[in-house]
Design an enzyme around this catalytic site. Structure first.
Site: not given
Ligand code: NDP
Ligand code: 8X3
Length: 266
Positions: A17, A153
């Protein structure tokens, strides 16, 4: 412009990523790279293809002792870190809070909050001593805008946002810069990890829209690092054009009737 050709850049989460894309972007400038991740073979692959000096550091950022030891024992050629990119991180699951796994919550806190803290704390003193440096954190739009299932998160990314601002306050006068990059949807391994390796569930997240690419985010990381030393970008919030906000949710069940009711997805 900051002299990136002579910079030493440590990137966590370099095996995939944003971290991998940032490694490529800084390598194009000729920077020396310390690449951190748990998947050794990917670190070796990057080292063999990047064409700049690379130190692969197979490391779990959740391991406080290992982080401190690895940074303390860096070989001389890589010991003076100019730029730290804290990209290691993950989301696990999208369940509503009452049903979610506490193990997943622990893992996100340990990685996104504590791992980022350990890496930053290990590297900051050297930057302050040299009166130069740049900490570039990967927050998220999830740190500013809640969405169902984002619970912990989003909480970890709100920590990253506030921690980044707190670092700016602490580091005033040190010459060390701090930036929080806050991307929206970007197709990396992020959703595959979130859905525990289910590629079809991950693919659905980006179906019919054009998400950011890892290179788009790496460009932001590189831009803030390349600006002149006296310029500090505090935060960058960046989204795909095809992502925006949904507004407040309203429960229209008559007052009192909702007590004990269970929404099927809760
Ligand atoms: P990827 O899943 O593609 O990459 C995550 C990276 O983190 C991998 O290199 C992984 O390496 C590393 N990592 C995870 N846990 C650990 C650990 N315990 N120790 C060391 N390395 C670890 O995700 P992205 O590149 O998309 O995400 C990078 C960051 O950006 C994350 O913090 C994420 O929350 C954030 N973000 C992502 C968005 C997106 O939509 N993709 C949007 C906004 C923010 P390895 O498994 O080899 O250890
Ligand atoms: C990742 C972006 O919108 O999936 O941090 O939470 S989002």
């Amino acid at each position: 412009m900051t002299d990136l050709a002579n910079a030493t850049v440590l990137i966590t989460g370099a095996t995939s990523g944003f971290g991998a894309a940032a490694a490529n972007r800084f390598a194009a400038d000729g920077a020396r790279l310390i690449l951190v991740g748990r998947r050794n073979e990917r670190l070796d692959e990057l080292k063999s293809k990047l064409g700049v000096p690379v130190l692969p550091l197979a490391l779990d950022v959740r391991d406080r002792q290992a982080v401190a030891r690895s940074i303390a024992e860096l070989p001389d050629a890589f010991a003076r870190i100019d730029i730290l990119v804290n990209s290691a991180g993950l989301a696990l699951g999208l369940e509503m809070a009452p049903k979610t796994s506490l193990d997943d919550w622990d893992d996100m806190v340990d990685t996104n909050i504590k791992g980022l803290m350990y890496c930053t704390r290990a590297i900051l003193p050297g930057m302050v001593e040299r009166k130069r440096g740049h900490v570039i954190n990967l927050g998220s739009v999830a740190g500013s805008y809640p969405y169902p299932g984002g619970n912990v998160y989003g909480g970890t990314k709100a920590f990253v946002e506030q921690f980044s601002l707190g670092l700016r306050a602490d580091l005033l006068g040190s010459g060390v810069r701090v930036t929080n990059i806050e991307p929206g949807m970007c197709e990396t391994e992020f959703s595959v990890v979130r859905f525990k390796g289910d590629p079809s569930q991950a693919a659905k997240v980006y179906q019919g829209m054009k998400p950011l690419s890892a290179d788009d985010v790496a460009e932001c990381i590189h831009w803030v690092a390349a600006l002149p030393d006296h310029v500090n970008i505090n935060r960058i919030e960046v989204m795909p054009v095809q992502q925006a906000f949904g507004g407040f949710a309203v429960n229209r069940t008559p007052a009192g009737a909702e007590a004990g009711a269970t929404a099927k997805d809760r």
